[in-house]
Design a protein around this motif. Structure first.
Motif, short mmCIF file in Angstrom:
data_model
loop_
_atom_site.label_atom_id
_atom_site.label_comp_id
_atom_site.label_asym_id
_atom_site.label_seq_id
_atom_site.Cartn_x
_atom_site.Cartn_y
_atom_site.Cartn_z
N LEU A 13 6.65 4.09 -0.25
CA LEU A 13 7.12 2.97 -1.07
C LEU A 13 8.23 2.19 -0.37
CD1 LEU A 13 7.12 4.63 -4.60
CD2 LEU A 13 5.82 2.59 -3.93
N ARG A 14 9.17 2.91 0.23
CA ARG A 14 10.27 2.24 0.93
C ARG A 14 9.75 1.50 2.16
NH1 ARG A 14 12.90 6.90 -0.20
NH2 ARG A 14 12.54 7.70 1.88
N SER A 15 8.90 2.15 2.94
CA SER A 15 8.47 1.54 4.19
C SER A 15 7.54 0.36 3.97
CB SER A 15 7.81 2.57 5.10
OG SER A 15 6.60 3.01 4.56
N GLN A 16 6.69 0.40 2.96
CA GLN A 16 5.77 -0.72 2.76
C GLN A 16 6.49 -1.94 2.21
OE1 GLN A 16 2.62 0.54 0.17
NE2 GLN A 16 3.73 0.07 -1.69
N ASN A 17 7.70 -1.76 1.71
CA ASN A 17 8.48 -2.89 1.22
C ASN A 17 9.57 -3.31 2.19
OD1 ASN A 17 7.06 -3.09 -1.25
ND2 ASN A 17 8.23 -1.37 -2.05
N ASP A 18 9.68 -2.63 3.30
CA ASP A 18 10.70 -2.94 4.31
C ASP A 18 10.08 -3.86 5.36
OD1 ASP A 18 12.58 -3.01 6.32
OD2 ASP A 18 12.89 -0.85 6.38
N PRO A 19 10.56 -5.09 5.47
CA PRO A 19 9.96 -6.02 6.42
C PRO A 19 10.07 -5.55 7.87
CG PRO A 19 11.95 -6.96 5.44
CD PRO A 19 11.67 -5.67 4.74
N ARG A 20 11.05 -4.74 8.19
CA ARG A 20 11.19 -4.24 9.56
C ARG A 20 10.10 -3.22 9.90
NH1 ARG A 20 17.67 -3.36 10.15
NH2 ARG A 20 18.21 -5.55 9.92
N GLN A 21 9.55 -2.56 8.91
CA GLN A 21 8.54 -1.54 9.14
C GLN A 21 7.15 -2.14 9.36
OE1 GLN A 21 9.04 1.73 9.46
NE2 GLN A 21 11.23 1.45 9.17
N HIS A 22 6.94 -3.39 9.00
CA HIS A 22 5.61 -3.98 9.08
C HIS A 22 5.25 -4.47 10.46
CE1 HIS A 22 4.25 -3.67 5.01
NE2 HIS A 22 5.43 -4.05 4.59
N TYR A 23 6.19 -4.65 11.32
CA TYR A 23 5.90 -5.18 12.65
C TYR A 23 5.00 -4.22 13.41
CZ TYR A 23 6.49 -7.15 17.26
OH TYR A 23 6.25 -7.70 18.48
N GLY A 24 3.80 -4.65 13.72
CA GLY A 24 2.87 -3.85 14.50
C GLY A 24 2.10 -2.81 13.71
N HIS A 25 2.34 -2.68 12.41
CA HIS A 25 1.64 -1.68 11.61
C HIS A 25 0.52 -2.34 10.81
CE1 HIS A 25 4.52 1.47 12.49
NE2 HIS A 25 5.47 0.59 12.31
N THR A 26 -0.62 -1.70 10.77
CA THR A 26 -1.75 -2.26 10.05
C THR A 26 -2.05 -1.53 8.75
OG1 THR A 26 -3.26 -0.86 11.31
CG2 THR A 26 -2.86 -3.10 12.15
N LYS A 27 -1.46 -0.36 8.55
CA LYS A 27 -1.72 0.39 7.32
C LYS A 27 -0.84 -0.11 6.19
CE LYS A 27 -3.47 4.68 9.11
NZ LYS A 27 -3.40 6.12 9.10
N HIS A 28 -1.47 -0.26 5.03
CA HIS A 28 -0.74 -0.62 3.82
C HIS A 28 -1.40 0.12 2.67
CE1 HIS A 28 1.92 -3.00 1.38
NE2 HIS A 28 0.91 -3.21 0.55
N PHE A 29 -0.62 0.85 1.89
CA PHE A 29 -1.18 1.69 0.84
C PHE A 29 -1.16 1.03 -0.53
CE2 PHE A 29 0.22 4.47 4.24
CZ PHE A 29 -0.92 5.23 4.44
N ASP A 30 -0.48 -0.10 -0.65
CA ASP A 30 -0.45 -0.85 -1.89
C ASP A 30 0.00 0.00 -3.08
OD1 ASP A 30 -0.63 -3.29 -3.18
OD2 ASP A 30 -2.65 -2.88 -3.92
N LEU A 31 1.02 0.82 -2.87
CA LEU A 31 1.59 1.61 -3.97
C LEU A 31 2.58 0.78 -4.75
CD1 LEU A 31 2.39 5.08 -2.35
CD2 LEU A 31 0.63 4.57 -4.02
N LYS A 32 2.56 0.93 -6.06
CA LYS A 32 3.53 0.25 -6.93
C LYS A 32 4.57 1.24 -7.45
CE LYS A 32 1.21 -3.62 -6.77
NZ LYS A 32 1.22 -4.14 -5.44
N THR A 33 4.15 2.47 -7.69
CA THR A 33 5.04 3.52 -8.19
C THR A 33 4.71 4.83 -7.50
OG1 THR A 33 3.53 4.16 -9.97
CG2 THR A 33 5.18 2.46 -10.49
N ASN A 34 5.58 5.78 -7.66
CA ASN A 34 5.37 7.12 -7.12
C ASN A 34 4.60 7.94 -8.16
OD1 ASN A 34 5.54 9.78 -6.23
ND2 ASN A 34 7.57 9.48 -5.35
N PRO A 35 3.34 8.31 -7.89
CA PRO A 35 2.56 9.05 -8.89
C PRO A 35 3.13 10.43 -9.20
CG PRO A 35 1.37 8.93 -6.82
CD PRO A 35 2.58 8.06 -6.68
#
Length: 144
Positions: A13-35
C-alpha cells in the motif's frame, strides 16, 4: 502469520502510492485497503519475545539447516551469512548487491536508510563469510 501478512500488505500500500517507487516498476496491485486488517488481532499469539537463541541452539541450527527439506540452499546460506556477520540486520545484509562486496578488502558496505538519510556501514567479512558468498555466487551465476 497475521503480522507478517499485515506488514506485507502495508508495504505494498505504501509503495504503490509512493511516486518514488514507481520509477522503472511495472507491477501494480491496485490495493485500496489492507485485507488483513479485518482479521482480529490474537494477542496471545502475536507477542514479541525477548529470548535469544543459546549458543547450543545456534550451533544446532548451523549444523542442521542444510538437511531441512523445506529450507532451500540459498536460504541456508543466508542464515549462515547473517550469523557469521555478527548480527547485522538481515534485511540490510541480504539486500546487498555483488557490487557492495569488496573481496579484495574482505568487506561489505551496508546501507542504513533511516529518517530520509542514508548512512554507509562497512562490515568486515571473515573467511567463513567469504566461503559462503563464493557458494552463493556459484549457485546464482546462471540465474541471471
Amino acid at each position: 502469520m497475521r503480522s507478517y501478512l499485515c506488514a506485507a500488505f502495508n508495504y505494498v500500500l505504501r509503495s504503490q502510492n509512493d511516486p518514488r517507487q514507481h520509477y522503472g516498476h511495472t507491477k501494480h496491485f491496485d490495493l485500496k485497503t489492507n485485507p488483513v486488517d479485518e482479521i482480529p488481532l490474537q494477542r496471545d499469539y502475536e507477542r514479541v519475545r525477548e529470548r535469544a537463541l543459546t549458543d547450543d541452539e545456534v550451533m544446532k541450527l548451523w549444523q542442521n539447516i542444510d538437511a531441512i527439506p523445506s529450507v532451500g540452499l540459498l536460504t541456508s546460506h543466508a542464515v549462515k551469512l547473517v550469523i557469521v556477520c555478527g548480527g547485522q540486520r538481515p534485511k540490510q545484509l541480504l539486500a546487498c548487491c555483488w557490487s557492495d562486496y569488496d573481496f579484495q578488502r574482505c568487506t561489505v558496505t551496508l546501507l542504513d536508510c533511516k529518517e530520509n538519510r542514508t548512512k554507509k556501514h562497512v562490515v568486515p567479512l571473515t573467511k567463513i563469510a567469504l566461503a559462503i558468498l563464493e557458494e552463493v555466487r556459484k549457485t546464482t551465476q546462471n540465474l541471471n
